[in-house]
Design an enzyme around this catalytic site. Structure first.
Site, mmCIF file in Angstrom:
data_model
loop_
_atom_site.group_PDB
_atom_site.id
_atom_site.type_symbol
_atom_site.label_atom_id
_atom_site.label_comp_id
_atom_site.label_asym_id
_atom_site.label_seq_id
_atom_site.Cartn_x
_atom_site.Cartn_y
_atom_site.Cartn_z
ATOM 1 N N ASP A 15 0.796 -1.242 0.000
ATOM 2 C CA ASP A 15 0.000 0.000 0.000
ATOM 3 C C ASP A 15 0.826 1.290 0.000
ATOM 4 O O ASP A 15 0.560 2.205 0.796
ATOM 5 C CB ASP A 15 -0.954 0.003 1.214
ATOM 6 C CG ASP A 15 -1.967 -1.133 1.163
ATOM 7 O OD1 ASP A 15 -1.934 -1.916 0.204
ATOM 8 O OD2 ASP A 15 -2.789 -1.238 2.095
ATOM 9 N N ASP A 57 -4.594 -0.889 -1.755
ATOM 10 C CA ASP A 57 -5.886 -0.743 -1.092
ATOM 11 C C ASP A 57 -6.836 -0.120 -2.121
ATOM 12 O O ASP A 57 -6.479 0.887 -2.746
ATOM 13 C CB ASP A 57 -5.693 0.189 0.128
ATOM 14 C CG ASP A 57 -6.622 -0.128 1.284
ATOM 15 O OD1 ASP A 57 -6.986 -1.304 1.479
ATOM 16 O OD2 ASP A 57 -6.994 0.821 2.014
ATOM 17 N N HIS A 59 -10.800 0.647 -2.541
ATOM 18 C CA HIS A 59 -12.169 0.628 -2.018
ATOM 19 C C HIS A 59 -13.169 1.275 -2.969
ATOM 20 O O HIS A 59 -12.863 2.314 -3.573
ATOM 21 C CB HIS A 59 -12.232 1.404 -0.690
ATOM 22 C CG HIS A 59 -11.362 0.848 0.388
ATOM 23 N ND1 HIS A 59 -11.409 -0.461 0.797
ATOM 24 C CD2 HIS A 59 -10.422 1.442 1.184
ATOM 25 C CE1 HIS A 59 -10.538 -0.642 1.779
ATOM 26 N NE2 HIS A 59 -9.918 0.486 2.031
ATOM 27 N N HIS A 63 -17.459 2.827 1.066
ATOM 28 C CA HIS A 63 -17.015 1.552 1.650
ATOM 29 C C HIS A 63 -17.375 1.489 3.135
ATOM 30 O O HIS A 63 -17.373 2.522 3.822
ATOM 31 C CB HIS A 63 -15.493 1.418 1.479
ATOM 32 C CG HIS A 63 -14.968 0.067 1.843
ATOM 33 N ND1 HIS A 63 -14.255 -0.157 2.998
ATOM 34 C CD2 HIS A 63 -15.075 -1.135 1.223
ATOM 35 C CE1 HIS A 63 -13.932 -1.451 3.057
ATOM 36 N NE2 HIS A 63 -14.415 -2.055 2.001
ATOM 37 N N HIS A 92 -10.628 6.828 1.901
ATOM 38 C CA HIS A 92 -9.265 6.708 1.377
ATOM 39 C C HIS A 92 -9.208 5.643 0.282
ATOM 40 O O HIS A 92 -10.031 4.731 0.250
ATOM 41 C CB HIS A 92 -8.271 6.338 2.505
ATOM 42 C CG HIS A 92 -8.528 4.971 3.053
ATOM 43 N ND1 HIS A 92 -9.500 4.725 3.987
ATOM 44 C CD2 HIS A 92 -7.965 3.766 2.779
ATOM 45 C CE1 HIS A 92 -9.524 3.446 4.279
ATOM 46 N NE2 HIS A 92 -8.609 2.822 3.557
ATOM 47 N N LYS A 118 -7.075 -5.042 -3.023
ATOM 48 C CA LYS A 118 -7.844 -5.614 -1.903
ATOM 49 C C LYS A 118 -8.752 -4.540 -1.320
ATOM 50 O O LYS A 118 -8.493 -3.353 -1.483
ATOM 51 C CB LYS A 118 -6.890 -6.132 -0.831
ATOM 52 C CG LYS A 118 -6.023 -5.027 -0.269
ATOM 53 C CD LYS A 118 -4.993 -5.545 0.698
ATOM 54 C CE LYS A 118 -4.098 -4.415 1.158
ATOM 55 N NZ LYS A 118 -4.814 -3.327 1.862
ATOM 56 N N CYS A 163 -2.108 -3.119 7.548
ATOM 57 C CA CYS A 163 -1.955 -4.011 6.398
ATOM 58 C C CYS A 163 -0.671 -4.832 6.446
ATOM 59 O O CYS A 163 -0.662 -5.992 6.038
ATOM 60 C CB CYS A 163 -2.085 -3.224 5.109
ATOM 61 S SG CYS A 163 -3.792 -2.660 4.889
HETATM 62 C C1 VGL Z 1 -4.684 0.423 5.795
HETATM 63 C C2 VGL Z 1 -6.222 1.314 7.202
HETATM 64 C C3 VGL Z 1 -7.198 1.236 6.235
HETATM 65 C C4 VGL Z 1 -3.271 -0.014 5.565
HETATM 66 C C5 VGL Z 1 -5.652 0.329 4.798
HETATM 67 O O1 VGL Z 1 -2.823 -0.036 4.407
HETATM 68 O O2 VGL Z 1 -2.592 -0.320 6.569
HETATM 69 N N1 VGL Z 1 -4.992 0.905 6.982
HETATM 70 N N2 VGL Z 1 -6.905 0.733 5.031
HETATM 71 ZN ZN ZN Z 2 -8.341 0.795 3.495
#
Ligand code: VGL
Ligand code: ZN
Length: 216
Positions: A15, A57, A59, A63, A92, A118, A163
Site C-alpha cells: 500500500d 488498497d 475501495h 465503503h 481513502h 484488496k 496491512c
Molecule cells: C490500511 C487502514 C485502512 C493499511 C488500509 O494499508 O494499513 N490501513 N486501510
Molecule cells: Zn483501506
C-alpha cells in the site's frame, strides 16, 4: 537469517499509495520514509532473481470501513461488525482516484510482477493481502505464491500496524517464512495498535529485519 536472495524470495510492498503518504487522506506519519528503502530492496530482489509484488488498497465509494458511511461516527472511532471490531477510517484509496494510485515516487514499481488489489467488497474491510478481515475469504495470494515456488516473504510498506501486520500474520499461517523489514515500514498507531501488532507478530514467529541486512 540467510541474507542470500533467490527465486524463492518475494518482497511484498504494501500500500505505498498517495492516500497513505503525507498530504493524503489517511496519511501515515513519516510515511514517505518507506519509499527509498523499498526502492532499494526492490532493485536488489529483482537483480538477484527474487520477485516484487505490490498491494493496493482499492475501495469502492461509501465503503463500510469509511466513517462517512456511518452517520454520527468520526474517523478512528470503532464499530462492531459481524466479523468483529472495525476501526473507521477517513475515506481513502477510492477506486480510480489519485489517492489510490501507487506513488510515482516508487520508481521500481514497474518491476512488480503482480499488483494485488484488496478491499473492494463494500461490506467487509481487507487489511491483509491474503484474507479479508473475516479471516476466511481468501484473496488468492497464498496459492499464487505457492504455485510459483515462493518460500520466504519480506514485507515492507504501510501501515506497520494494519496491512503489514495482518499480512505478516496470515503469511505465517500459510506457512511462508515471514520477515518484516522494519525500517521500510511506518505505522498509523491508533489506540495502541502498533504495540499490539508488534506483540502479535513476535508471538507468531515473524522475523524482524532491516533493509541493510539484505543489501550487504
Ligand atoms: C490500511 C487502514 C485502512 C493499511 C488500509 O494499508 O494499513 N490501513 N486501510
Ligand atoms: Zn483501506
Amino acid at each position: 537469517m540467510d541474507t542470500t536472495l533467490d527465486d524463492t524470495d518475494v518482497l511484498l510492498a504494501v500500500d505505498v499509495q498517495y492516500d497513505f503518504l503525507p498530504g493524503g487522506a489517511l496519511a501515515v506519519p513519516d510515511g514517505d520514509a518507506v519509499i527509498a528503502p523499498i526502492d532499494a530492496l526492490a532493485r536488489r530482489f529483482v537483480a538477484r532473481g527474487a520477485h516484487l509484488v505490490l498491494t493496493q488498497d482499492w475501495h469502492p465509494p461509501r465503503h463500510g470501513s469509511f466513517a462517512s458511511s456511518h452517520p454520527g461516527k468520526a474517523p478512528f472511532e470503532t464499530i462492531e461488525m459481524p466479523y468483529g471490531t472495525q476501526v473507521l477510517w477517513p475515506d481513502h484509496c477510492v477506486q480510480g482516484t489519485r489517492g489510490a494510485e501507487i506513488t510515482r515516487g516508487l520508481e521500481s514499481a514497474h518491476l512488480a510482477e503482480l499488483v494485488l488489489r484488496k478491499g473492494f467488497r463494500r461490506e467487509i474491510d481487507s487489511y491483509s493481502a491474503f484474507r479479508e478481515v473475516d479471516r476466511r475469504t481468501p484473496t488468492g495470494l497464498a496459492s499464487y505464491l505457492r504455485e510459483r515456488g515462493v518460500k520466504r516473504l519480506f514485507l515492507a510498506g504501510l501501515a506497520t500496524d494494519f496491512c503489514v501486520a495482518w499480512s505478516a500474520l496470515d503469511a505465517m499461517a500459510e506457512g511462508f517464512a515471514t520477515h518484516v523489514v522494519l525500517d521500510a515500514c511506518r505505522a498509523i498507531d491508533t489506540n495502541g495498535s502498533l504495540a499490539r501488532a508488534m506483540a502479535d507478530m513476535k508471538a507468531a514467529g515473524v522475523i524482524f529485519c532491516e533493509t541493510g541486512d539484505l543489501m550487504a
